[in-house]
Scaffold this motif. Sequence first.
Motif, PDB file in Angstrom:
ATOM      1  N   CYS A 195       0.849  -1.152   0.057  1.00 35.78           N
ATOM      2  CA  CYS A 195       0.081   0.014  -0.134  1.00 35.78           C
ATOM      3  C   CYS A 195       0.826   1.108  -0.022  1.00 35.78           C
ATOM      4  O   CYS A 195       0.556   2.254  -0.750  1.00 35.78           O
ATOM      5  N   THR A 199       1.262   2.569  -4.499  1.00 37.00           N
ATOM      6  CA  THR A 199      -0.298   3.473  -4.762  1.00 37.00           C
ATOM      7  C   THR A 199       0.263   4.820  -4.934  1.00 37.00           C
ATOM      8  O   THR A 199      -0.622   5.570  -5.302  1.00 37.00           O
ATOM      9  N   LEU A 203      -2.884   6.550  -1.075  1.00 37.04           N
ATOM     10  CA  LEU A 203      -3.499   6.349   0.351  1.00 37.04           C
ATOM     11  C   LEU A 203      -2.608   6.812   1.252  1.00 37.04           C
ATOM     12  O   LEU A 203      -1.443   6.934   1.338  1.00 37.04           O
ATOM     13  N   ALA A 208      -3.864   3.091   4.669  1.00 36.16           N
ATOM     14  CA  ALA A 208      -2.769   1.921   4.373  1.00 36.16           C
ATOM     15  C   ALA A 208      -2.864   1.133   5.672  1.00 36.16           C
ATOM     16  O   ALA A 208      -3.053  -0.172   5.328  1.00 36.16           O
ATOM     17  N   VAL A 211      -6.272  -0.975   5.419  1.00 35.42           N
ATOM     18  CA  VAL A 211      -6.293  -2.007   4.602  1.00 35.42           C
ATOM     19  C   VAL A 211      -5.480  -3.105   4.909  1.00 35.42           C
ATOM     20  O   VAL A 211      -5.740  -4.322   5.147  1.00 35.42           O
TER      21      VAL A 211
END
Length: 227
Positions: A195, A199, A203, A208, A211
């Motif tokens: 993440c 990304t 994010l 992050a 997630v």
Amino acid sequence: MRRHRSEHGDTDQASAIRRLCLQTGNSDVEVYPASSSATAWTMQLVVPWPDRERVCRALRRIGWRVEQGQGHLTVLGWSAKALADRLRLLHLACADLRQSHAHSVHTALTIAEDHLNPDRSAPENEIADRACAAVRGQLHWSALVEEADGITRHCTDPAIAATMAAIIEAETALTSLIIEHVRVARRAVEVLWRCRHTTCGALSPEAARSVAWQEALRLVDRRPAAA
């Protein structure tokens, strides 16, 4: 060279007792198989009294009957009460680990976030290994499995034998839960890393983390239901 194991496994048991005593920090313990029975051992302790108490508790936690004498302990086979106490403790440990995956995820993510700072950049595998090591270190229940390593459990008494079988089953379940906690921790770090690195800033650190948290705990949600 492997030492000979008698019908009762007394040589192996004596070795296991020595190792268990060493784990308590007592390097001067001597273990002698008792001449009166293949299931009894006498330990001469050249250590202070408080250490003797600690060794006594450790031996009883395995399930042995232990008596204290002048300067020594005597292990006199299996104790139905001590074995029942161990089984209850193992069940408590399993129940605790089934409910505490979130704590392991929190530990793993906290360590990962610290090492993902620009000033402390490190490879993904290195961060994951550090996080998993920290999680293993906080799983103190693992000592229950480690202390029983190499111990031969056998008894002709049907009731005691049944308790021993239940103990082995509970130790297996506890081992699986420990492995699961470490796997969940590694998954959390892997997802957080991806993440934060794939990304391109899409994010936020908070998103992050969220997630990674959800993905890690999905491993627990997907496991087969306990019997």
